[in-house]
Design an enzyme around this catalytic site. Structure first.
Site, PDB file in Angstrom:
ATOM      1  N   LYS A   1       0.839  -1.200   0.000  1.00  0.00           N
ATOM      2  CA  LYS A   1       0.000   0.000   0.000  1.00  0.00           C
ATOM      3  C   LYS A   1       0.875   1.251   0.000  1.00  0.00           C
ATOM      4  O   LYS A   1       1.525   1.561   0.993  1.00  0.00           O
ATOM      5  CB  LYS A   1      -0.936   0.058   1.208  1.00  0.00           C
ATOM      6  CG  LYS A   1      -2.045   1.118   1.016  1.00  0.00           C
ATOM      7  CD  LYS A   1      -2.709   1.532   2.292  1.00  0.00           C
ATOM      8  CE  LYS A   1      -2.080   2.738   2.919  1.00  0.00           C
ATOM      9  NZ  LYS A   1      -2.196   3.988   2.109  1.00  0.00           N
TER      10      LYS A   1
ATOM     11  N   GLU B   1      -1.550   7.447  -0.223  1.00  0.00           N
ATOM     12  CA  GLU B   1      -2.530   8.023  -1.134  1.00  0.00           C
ATOM     13  C   GLU B   1      -2.142   9.434  -1.565  1.00  0.00           C
ATOM     14  O   GLU B   1      -2.700   9.975  -2.519  1.00  0.00           O
ATOM     15  CB  GLU B   1      -3.923   8.046  -0.491  1.00  0.00           C
ATOM     16  CG  GLU B   1      -4.062   8.877   0.759  1.00  0.00           C
ATOM     17  CD  GLU B   1      -3.753   8.120   2.040  1.00  0.00           C
ATOM     18  OE1 GLU B   1      -4.350   8.465   3.078  1.00  0.00           O
ATOM     19  OE2 GLU B   1      -2.919   7.189   2.005  1.00  0.00           O
TER      20      GLU B   1
ATOM     21  N   GLY C   1       6.619   5.386   8.621  1.00  0.00           N
ATOM     22  CA  GLY C   1       5.698   6.512   8.751  1.00  0.00           C
ATOM     23  C   GLY C   1       5.744   7.096  10.146  1.00  0.00           C
ATOM     24  O   GLY C   1       6.748   6.983  10.854  1.00  0.00           O
ATOM     25  N   GLY C   2       4.645   7.701  10.571  1.00  0.00           N
ATOM     26  CA  GLY C   2       4.600   8.400  11.836  1.00  0.00           C
ATOM     27  C   GLY C   2       4.519   7.469  13.035  1.00  0.00           C
ATOM     28  O   GLY C   2       4.002   6.353  12.961  1.00  0.00           O
TER      29      GLY C   2
ATOM     30  N   THR D   1       0.932   6.285  14.145  1.00  0.00           N
ATOM     31  CA  THR D   1       0.422   5.168  13.347  1.00  0.00           C
ATOM     32  C   THR D   1       1.172   3.889  13.672  1.00  0.00           C
ATOM     33  O   THR D   1       0.581   2.803  13.730  1.00  0.00           O
ATOM     34  CB  THR D   1       0.534   5.477  11.849  1.00  0.00           C
ATOM     35  OG1 THR D   1      -0.158   6.695  11.565  1.00  0.00           O
ATOM     36  CG2 THR D   1      -0.057   4.359  11.010  1.00  0.00           C
ATOM     37  N   GLY D   2       2.479   4.005  13.896  1.00  0.00           N
ATOM     38  CA  GLY D   2       3.271   2.834  14.248  1.00  0.00           C
ATOM     39  C   GLY D   2       2.790   2.173  15.529  1.00  0.00           C
ATOM     40  O   GLY D   2       2.741   0.935  15.636  1.00  0.00           O
TER      41      GLY D   2
ATOM     42  N   GLU E   1       9.673   1.688  10.998  1.00  0.00           N
ATOM     43  CA  GLU E   1      10.636   2.801  10.920  1.00  0.00           C
ATOM     44  C   GLU E   1       9.827   4.072  11.046  1.00  0.00           C
ATOM     45  O   GLU E   1       9.050   4.421  10.168  1.00  0.00           O
ATOM     46  CB  GLU E   1      11.417   2.753   9.611  1.00  0.00           C
ATOM     47  CG  GLU E   1      12.714   3.537   9.670  1.00  0.00           C
ATOM     48  CD  GLU E   1      12.625   4.900   8.999  1.00  0.00           C
ATOM     49  OE1 GLU E   1      12.457   5.899   9.747  1.00  0.00           O
ATOM     50  OE2 GLU E   1      12.717   4.962   7.774  1.00  0.00           O
TER      51      GLU E   1
ATOM     52  N   CYS F   1      12.787  11.614   7.748  1.00  0.00           N
ATOM     53  CA  CYS F   1      12.711  11.112   9.120  1.00  0.00           C
ATOM     54  C   CYS F   1      13.997  11.350   9.889  1.00  0.00           C
ATOM     55  O   CYS F   1      13.973  11.568  11.106  1.00  0.00           O
ATOM     56  CB  CYS F   1      12.359   9.627   9.113  1.00  0.00           C
ATOM     57  SG  CYS F   1      13.471   8.606   8.126  1.00  0.00           S
TER      58      CYS F   1
ATOM     59  N   GLU G   1       8.271  16.037  16.384  1.00  0.00           N
ATOM     60  CA  GLU G   1       8.693  16.003  14.977  1.00  0.00           C
ATOM     61  C   GLU G   1       7.794  16.919  14.149  1.00  0.00           C
ATOM     62  O   GLU G   1       6.585  16.707  14.065  1.00  0.00           O
ATOM     63  CB  GLU G   1       8.635  14.580  14.432  1.00  0.00           C
ATOM     64  CG  GLU G   1       9.162  14.476  13.013  1.00  0.00           C
ATOM     65  CD  GLU G   1       9.138  13.054  12.477  1.00  0.00           C
ATOM     66  OE1 GLU G   1      10.128  12.649  11.843  1.00  0.00           O
ATOM     67  OE2 GLU G   1       8.133  12.351  12.708  1.00  0.00           O
TER      68      GLU G   1
END
Length: 488
Positions: free
Chosen positions: A181, A184, A234-235, A238-239, A256, A290, A391
């Site tokens: 994925k 988007e 990603g963030g 979300t992780g 990561e 990142c 961040e």
């Protein structure tokens, strides 16, 4: 795939060797961040689409159409993919700049690195692996590595092509099947990569791509019991959600995540050199990196000189559309992200930090429709400020002051993140002392930022678990099996 700006690119999902749209749902517009124009339309995939892709990957893996072929054969496929990436290099670079907004030189470098990454894993998968043990005269014991199975790969918008490759290349090398994925926000070069994978003849069902939102499609991939592994970049927020959700099915997870990376400058360094590294460390990729050096820690004896020189350097950075010659910093990726970064700049002002330069959206010289922000520099900050701790993921840097080596280490380690860190000094012993104390997975001495396919990439603390790249990146996509053979 056409890269014309007059007609929007019609993107598709790729499931079990077939390209398909999301039936009965509106598409998601893909915006060129340099001018705010729609240049592609993305299918808004559903949970059902994700399940179809997972079923295809499961069937392909269980049938052994990829996992059962030799490492040599898989290596040859990866080399063909690398060749095709180079064949389409110009188109990929143009699309990457339109998709993400980054400067043309950065996009071209990403394309080159993507090809090199496939070549690296094409070679690594043929290297000797496994172990044997002399545990008994009656038993021959050995360890072998096998593919994990169906891998859910979820990538961010800041390096659309390269982050896709960092996951797809080792996953395929190890013999897994994939449900992929892309973001988007920046799905165009990832689709081109899947087109290349189809073009070289990778069997149907081995690589599947489902597009749509993370909340719907991404979550469906993470939740599904037939997905054996999730690899996410990603963030951190979300992780955390992915780690919690994946616990329900006890699947392997590699994350990561975010960073707030310190760049420590001691007084014995060359001022011009460390200023150049500092500028590149934060403003490369418009700060949407990142590992960006978003905290610069400068020894108090040279602090004022450094700030003055850094601000002068920031003023000289050419900001504009990435496809314009000489542009060094492009736009932020989206309107939503622009608002987030500008919001943090306001927070910094309210917290009492000194805005030494920048801080404004750029609406002049034809840039009014793009998501451009000035290179932004805050000074006179304190460790408790949000702009120091959180961040921002944009072209915003805080320059902190320290006195002693011990203070520098404490400030550097004083956030929840631990992705990257750098130190500049001519004292080799001090450099090693400081680096060994850094709670970070990626570190540099007298440089900041270089990445190598051969070296592991990942962080400590809330910057994630697991590693991309290198032999460690391949390990993430393999299981370890013990085999004991009775010799009697």
């Amino acid at each position: 795939m056409s890269n014309s700006t007059t007609t929007a690119i019609d993107l598709k999902m790729y499931i079990n060797g077939e390209w398909k749209a999301a039936e009965g749902r509106p598409t998601i517009p893909v915006i060129n961040p340099a001018n705010g124009e729609v240049f592609a339309q993305l299918p808004q995939g559903t949970v059902a689409d994700a399940k179809d892709a997972i079923a295809a990957a499961r069937q392909a893996f269980d049938a052994g159409v990829w996992s059962d072929i030799s490492a040599q054969e898989r290596s040859e496929y990866l080399l063909k993919i690398a060749d095709k990436i180079e064949e389409y290099a110009e188109e990929l670079a143009v699309l990457e700049t339109m998709d993400n907004g980054k400067a043309a030189g950065e996009s071209s470098a990403d394309v080159s690195d993507a090809a090199a990454c496939f070549r690296y894993y094409a070679g690594l998968i043929k290297a000797p692996d496994g172990q044997t043990y002399h545990v008994s005269t009656d038993i021959q014991a050995m360890v072998v590595r096998e593919p994990v199975g169906v891998c859910g790969l979820i990538v961010p918008w800041n390096f659309p092509l390269l982050m896709s490759v960092w996951k797809i290349a080792p996953a395929l090398a190890a013999g897994n099947t994939i449900v992929f994925k892309p973001s988007e926000v920046t799905p165009v070069t990832p689709q081109k990569l899947i087109e290349i994978i189809e073009e070289v003849g990778v069997p149907a069902g081995v690589v599947n791509m489902v597009t749509g939102t993370g909340a719907e499609v991404g979550n469906a991939i993470v939740e599904h019991a037939d997905v054996d592994l999730i690899s996410f970049t990603g963030g951190t927020k979300t992780g955390k959600h992915i780690m919690k959700t994946a616990a329900d099915t006890i699947k392997k997870v590699s994350l990561e995540l975010g960073g707030k990376s310190p760049n420590i400058i001691f007084e014995d360094t060359d001022l011009d050199t460390v200023v150049e590294y500092g500028l590149g460390g934060i403003f490369y990729g418009t700060g949407q990196v990142c590992s960006a050096g978003s905290r610069i820690l400068v020894q108090d004896t040279i602090y004022d000189q450094y700030v003055e020189a850094f601000v002068e350097g920031a003023k000289k950075i050419k900001v504009g559309p990435g496809n314009v010659e000489g542009v060094e910093m492009g736009p932020l990726v989206s309107q939503q992200h622009l608002e987030k970064v500008l919001g943090y700049i306001e927070i910094g002002k309210e917290e009492g930090a000194t805005l030494a330069y920048g801080g404004n959206r750029i609406k002049t010289d034809g840039l009014e429709n793009g998501y451009f922000v000035e290179p932004t520099v805050f000074t006179n900050v304190t460790p408790d400020m949000r702009i120091v701790q959180e961040e921002i993921f944009g072209p915003v840097v805080v320059i902190q002051k320290f006195s002693t080596e011990e203070e520098a280490i404490a400030l550097a380690n004083g956030t929840v993140y631990g992705l990257a860190a750098g130190v500049f000094t001519t004292d080799g012993a001090r450099a090693m002392r400081v680096i060994r104390k850094m709670k970070a997975g990626i570190t540099w001495i007298n440089t900041f930022g270089p990445t190598f396919n051969e070296a592991p990439w990942g962080g400590y603390k809330q910057s994630g678990v697991g590693r991309n790249l290198g032999t460690f990146g391949l390990d993430e996509f393999q299981e370890v099996k013990q085999i004991n053979i009775n010799l009697q």
